[in-house]
Design a protein around this motif. Sequence first.
Motif, PDB file in Angstrom:
ATOM      1  N   MET A   1       0.814  -1.207   0.048  1.00  0.00           N
ATOM      2  CA  MET A   1       0.094   0.199  -0.076  1.00  0.00           C
ATOM      3  C   MET A   1       0.685   1.175  -0.029  1.00  0.00           C
ATOM      4  O   MET A   1       1.682   1.499   0.591  1.00  0.00           O
ATOM      5  N   VAL A   2       0.597   2.271  -0.702  1.00  0.00           N
ATOM      6  CA  VAL A   2       1.298   3.383  -0.741  1.00  0.00           C
ATOM      7  C   VAL A   2       1.124   4.461   0.540  1.00  0.00           C
ATOM      8  O   VAL A   2      -0.186   4.651   0.728  1.00  0.00           O
ATOM      9  N   LYS A   3       1.930   4.788   1.176  1.00  0.00           N
ATOM     10  CA  LYS A   3       1.788   5.812   2.104  1.00  0.00           C
ATOM     11  C   LYS A   3       2.068   6.999   1.948  1.00  0.00           C
ATOM     12  O   LYS A   3       3.127   7.443   1.324  1.00  0.00           O
ATOM     13  N   ILE A   4       1.116   8.132   2.149  1.00  0.00           N
ATOM     14  CA  ILE A   4       1.413   9.636   1.720  1.00  0.00           C
ATOM     15  C   ILE A   4       1.283  10.511   2.964  1.00  0.00           C
ATOM     16  O   ILE A   4       0.440  10.114   3.944  1.00  0.00           O
ATOM     17  N   MET A   5       2.429  11.249   3.336  1.00  0.00           N
ATOM     18  CA  MET A   5       2.534  12.174   4.286  1.00  0.00           C
ATOM     19  C   MET A   5       1.919  13.420   3.785  1.00  0.00           C
ATOM     20  O   MET A   5       2.409  13.923   2.776  1.00  0.00           O
ATOM     21  N   LEU A   6       0.874  14.223   4.456  1.00  0.00           N
ATOM     22  CA  LEU A   6       0.372  15.298   4.097  1.00  0.00           C
ATOM     23  C   LEU A   6       0.855  16.205   5.454  1.00  0.00           C
ATOM     24  O   LEU A   6       0.768  15.912   6.450  1.00  0.00           O
ATOM     25  N   VAL A   7       1.590  17.119   4.835  1.00  0.00           N
ATOM     26  CA  VAL A   7       1.995  18.353   5.870  1.00  0.00           C
ATOM     27  C   VAL A   7       1.449  19.777   5.656  1.00  0.00           C
ATOM     28  O   VAL A   7       1.668  20.200   4.556  1.00  0.00           O
ATOM     29  N   ASP A   8       0.731  20.100   6.518  1.00  0.00           N
ATOM     30  CA  ASP A   8      -0.045  21.382   6.436  1.00  0.00           C
ATOM     31  C   ASP A   8      -0.639  21.675   7.554  1.00  0.00           C
ATOM     32  O   ASP A   8      -1.074  20.904   8.351  1.00  0.00           O
ATOM     33  N   ASP A   9      -0.437  23.144   7.813  1.00  0.00           N
ATOM     34  CA  ASP A   9      -0.899  23.489   9.064  1.00  0.00           C
ATOM     35  C   ASP A   9      -2.484  24.081   9.037  1.00  0.00           C
ATOM     36  O   ASP A   9      -2.966  24.147  10.070  1.00  0.00           O
ATOM     37  N   GLU A  10      -3.106  23.919   8.211  1.00  0.00           N
ATOM     38  CA  GLU A  10      -4.698  23.974   7.795  1.00  0.00           C
ATOM     39  C   GLU A  10      -5.171  22.449   8.098  1.00  0.00           C
ATOM     40  O   GLU A  10      -5.484  21.842   7.222  1.00  0.00           O
ATOM     41  N   THR A  11      -5.513  22.494   9.419  1.00  0.00           N
ATOM     42  CA  THR A  11      -5.941  20.981   9.694  1.00  0.00           C
ATOM     43  C   THR A  11      -7.362  20.446   8.841  1.00  0.00           C
ATOM     44  O   THR A  11      -7.313  19.412   8.510  1.00  0.00           O
ATOM     45  N   SER A  12      -8.152  21.276   8.690  1.00  0.00           N
ATOM     46  CA  SER A  12      -9.287  21.050   7.900  1.00  0.00           C
ATOM     47  C   SER A  12      -9.052  20.616   6.627  1.00  0.00           C
ATOM     48  O   SER A  12      -9.847  19.793   5.989  1.00  0.00           O
ATOM     49  N   PHE A  13      -8.289  21.150   5.853  1.00  0.00           N
ATOM     50  CA  PHE A  13      -7.763  20.940   4.572  1.00  0.00           C
ATOM     51  C   PHE A  13      -7.006  19.592   4.696  1.00  0.00           C
ATOM     52  O   PHE A  13      -7.384  18.790   3.545  1.00  0.00           O
ATOM     53  N   SER A  14      -6.027  19.472   5.334  1.00  0.00           N
ATOM     54  CA  SER A  14      -5.297  18.009   5.213  1.00  0.00           C
ATOM     55  C   SER A  14      -5.944  17.108   5.588  1.00  0.00           C
ATOM     56  O   SER A  14      -6.107  15.926   5.122  1.00  0.00           O
ATOM     57  N   THR A  15      -7.041  16.994   6.601  1.00  0.00           N
ATOM     58  CA  THR A  15      -7.818  16.136   7.056  1.00  0.00           C
ATOM     59  C   THR A  15      -8.801  15.631   5.952  1.00  0.00           C
ATOM     60  O   THR A  15      -9.085  14.579   5.745  1.00  0.00           O
ATOM     61  N   THR A  16      -9.573  16.600   5.283  1.00  0.00           N
ATOM     62  CA  THR A  16     -10.508  16.214   4.044  1.00  0.00           C
ATOM     63  C   THR A  16      -9.567  15.531   3.235  1.00  0.00           C
ATOM     64  O   THR A  16     -10.100  14.860   2.628  1.00  0.00           O
ATOM     65  N   CYS A  29      -0.658   9.613   6.635  1.00  0.00           N
ATOM     66  CA  CYS A  29      -0.288  10.253   7.849  1.00  0.00           C
ATOM     67  C   CYS A  29      -0.010  11.563   7.733  1.00  0.00           C
ATOM     68  O   CYS A  29      -0.059  12.064   6.598  1.00  0.00           O
ATOM     69  N   LEU A  30      -0.613  12.406   8.919  1.00  0.00           N
ATOM     70  CA  LEU A  30      -0.755  13.999   8.654  1.00  0.00           C
ATOM     71  C   LEU A  30       0.389  14.516   9.921  1.00  0.00           C
ATOM     72  O   LEU A  30       0.642  13.888  10.866  1.00  0.00           O
ATOM     73  N   ALA A  31       0.876  15.798   9.416  1.00  0.00           N
ATOM     74  CA  ALA A  31       1.880  16.465  10.144  1.00  0.00           C
ATOM     75  C   ALA A  31       1.463  17.894   9.983  1.00  0.00           C
ATOM     76  O   ALA A  31       0.969  18.155   8.717  1.00  0.00           O
ATOM     77  N   GLN A  32       1.518  18.860  10.944  1.00  0.00           N
ATOM     78  CA  GLN A  32       0.875  20.106  10.874  1.00  0.00           C
ATOM     79  C   GLN A  32       2.114  21.117  10.980  1.00  0.00           C
ATOM     80  O   GLN A  32       1.815  22.269  10.273  1.00  0.00           O
ATOM     81  N   ASN A  33       3.293  20.463  10.885  1.00  0.00           N
ATOM     82  CA  ASN A  33       4.587  21.578  10.438  1.00  0.00           C
ATOM     83  C   ASN A  33       5.770  20.738  10.178  1.00  0.00           C
ATOM     84  O   ASN A  33       5.575  19.534  10.199  1.00  0.00           O
ATOM     85  N   GLY A  34       6.854  21.510   9.707  1.00  0.00           N
ATOM     86  CA  GLY A  34       8.082  20.673   9.346  1.00  0.00           C
ATOM     87  C   GLY A  34       8.687  19.972  10.389  1.00  0.00           C
ATOM     88  O   GLY A  34       9.067  18.810  10.207  1.00  0.00           O
ATOM     89  N   GLU A  35       8.930  20.518  11.697  1.00  0.00           N
ATOM     90  CA  GLU A  35       9.448  19.534  12.841  1.00  0.00           C
ATOM     91  C   GLU A  35       8.623  18.460  13.024  1.00  0.00           C
ATOM     92  O   GLU A  35       9.366  17.306  13.149  1.00  0.00           O
ATOM     93  N   GLN A  36       7.239  18.255  13.122  1.00  0.00           N
ATOM     94  CA  GLN A  36       6.457  17.092  13.141  1.00  0.00           C
ATOM     95  C   GLN A  36       6.882  16.135  12.020  1.00  0.00           C
ATOM     96  O   GLN A  36       6.961  15.117  12.245  1.00  0.00           O
ATOM     97  N   ALA A  37       6.446  16.735  10.808  1.00  0.00           N
ATOM     98  CA  ALA A  37       6.861  15.899   9.556  1.00  0.00           C
ATOM     99  C   ALA A  37       8.334  15.383   9.637  1.00  0.00           C
ATOM    100  O   ALA A  37       8.387  14.040   9.267  1.00  0.00           O
ATOM    101  N   LEU A  38       9.213  15.817  10.171  1.00  0.00           N
ATOM    102  CA  LEU A  38      10.599  15.251  10.170  1.00  0.00           C
ATOM    103  C   LEU A  38      10.687  13.966  11.280  1.00  0.00           C
ATOM    104  O   LEU A  38      11.451  13.134  11.206  1.00  0.00           O
ATOM    105  N   ALA A  39      10.108  14.490  12.210  1.00  0.00           N
ATOM    106  CA  ALA A  39      10.050  13.420  13.378  1.00  0.00           C
ATOM    107  C   ALA A  39       9.162  12.086  12.787  1.00  0.00           C
ATOM    108  O   ALA A  39       9.820  11.058  13.294  1.00  0.00           O
TER     109      ALA A  39
END
Length: 69
Positions: A1-16, A29-39
Amino acid sequence: MVKIMLVDDETSFSTTLGERLQLRGFDICLAQNGEQALAMVEKEAPHVVLMDLSLPDMTGFELLKTLEA
């Protein structure tokens, strides 16, 4: 299965967007900022990263350079 990480601080957009992609069979998987994405990158090992260019803690270009290194 292909895993996609969405990195965006606009939670409603990335969730949708994430919900729509999950309906099409992608693992999300969702991240809200760069630091979270890197982790999360090492733990989640996404195949694709879709990111906003204007993150609260760094630009998308800075995140991309760090991910490439």
